[in-house]
Design an enzyme around this catalytic site. Structure first.
Site, short mmCIF file in Angstrom:
data_model
loop_
_atom_site.label_atom_id
_atom_site.label_comp_id
_atom_site.label_asym_id
_atom_site.label_seq_id
_atom_site.Cartn_x
_atom_site.Cartn_y
_atom_site.Cartn_z
N CYS A 32 0.86 -1.19 0.00
CA CYS A 32 0.00 0.00 0.00
C CYS A 32 0.89 1.23 0.00
CB CYS A 32 -1.00 -0.02 1.16
SG CYS A 32 -0.27 0.06 2.81
N ARG A 89 -3.45 -0.52 5.41
CA ARG A 89 -4.05 -1.60 4.62
C ARG A 89 -3.16 -2.82 4.47
NH1 ARG A 89 -5.19 2.18 -0.38
NH2 ARG A 89 -3.31 3.07 0.55
N ASP A 116 -8.14 3.99 0.97
CA ASP A 116 -7.19 4.35 2.02
C ASP A 116 -7.96 4.88 3.22
OD1 ASP A 116 -5.22 5.38 3.61
OD2 ASP A 116 -4.14 6.36 1.97
P1 4NP Z 1 -1.86 2.89 4.08
O1 4NP Z 1 -2.44 4.29 4.62
O2 4NP Z 1 -1.29 3.18 2.72
O3 4NP Z 1 -3.06 2.00 4.01
O4 4NP Z 1 -0.83 2.45 5.08
C1 4NP Z 1 -1.65 5.43 4.73
C2 4NP Z 1 -0.90 5.62 5.86
C3 4NP Z 1 -0.14 6.78 6.00
C4 4NP Z 1 -0.15 7.72 5.00
C5 4NP Z 1 -0.91 7.52 3.86
C6 4NP Z 1 -1.66 6.37 3.73
N1 4NP Z 1 0.58 8.92 5.15
O5 4NP Z 1 0.44 9.83 4.32
O6 4NP Z 1 1.38 9.04 6.11
#
Ligand code: 4NP
Length: 155
Positions: free
Chosen positions: A9, A15, A123
């Site tokens: 991800c 995720r 997300d």
């Molecule tokens: P993930 O969600 O891709 O599902 O882990 C996110 C976690 C952190 C960030 C973006 C998406 N961030 O911008 O820090």
């Protein structure tokens, strides 16, 4: 040699840690190894988001030992299957591939439920708490399909 699967991800805290934990729980550990990574670098070394830990815990999965790491082009050679959560992850991962063989390892994870539709696992990071419930449910359903396919193919 185990069959190696990588869940990808953006942050590797929401995720893909759930995807890793859920799929690993449905596969025999001696034959399959499941990991996760993020295309971004913000959360290298971090534990999963507390909301992912909580939803996993609700369904009796412990993902607290996972630590964030960034996807690298070496992963194309280390893994047999690379499942990405959304279209932007797909674009970012494919941009690092240098051969057709590497590109062929990469798939949108929900295409295992909705073939060729390229549906995103949304997300949940900036959203409401029930976003994690929705993500968990999607990943649980698709992991049933993926685990059946993999076990059929590799056992
Ligand atoms: P993930 O969600 O891709 O599902 O882990 C996110 C976690 C952190 C960030 C973006 C998406 N961030 O911008 O820090």
């Amino acid at each position: 040699m185990p069959v190696k699967i990588l869940m990808v991800c953006l942050g590797n805290i929401c995720r893909s840690p759930l995807a890793e934990g859920i799929l690993a729980s449905k596969l025999p550990k001696d034959t399959f190894k499941v990991d996760s990574a993020g295309t971004g670098s913000w959360h290298i070394g971090h534990s999963p988001d507390e909301r992912s830990i909580a939803i996993a815990n609700k369904y009796n999965l412990d993902i607290t030992n996972q630590r964030g790491r960034q996807f690298s082009k070496d992963d194309f050679d280390s893994y047999d299957y690379i499942y990405v959560m959304d279209n932007s992850n797909y674009t970012n991962v494919i941009a690092l591939a240098t051969t057709q063989d590497q590109k062929d390892k990469v798939a949108m994870i929900l295409n295992n439920l909705y073939p060729n539709e390229n549906v995103d696992v949304p997300d949940p990071y900036f959203g409401m708490t029930n976003g994690f419930e929705i993500v968990y449910d999607m990943l649980d359903k698709v992991s049933d399909v993926i685990s059946k396919k993999l076990i059929e193919k590799h056992n």
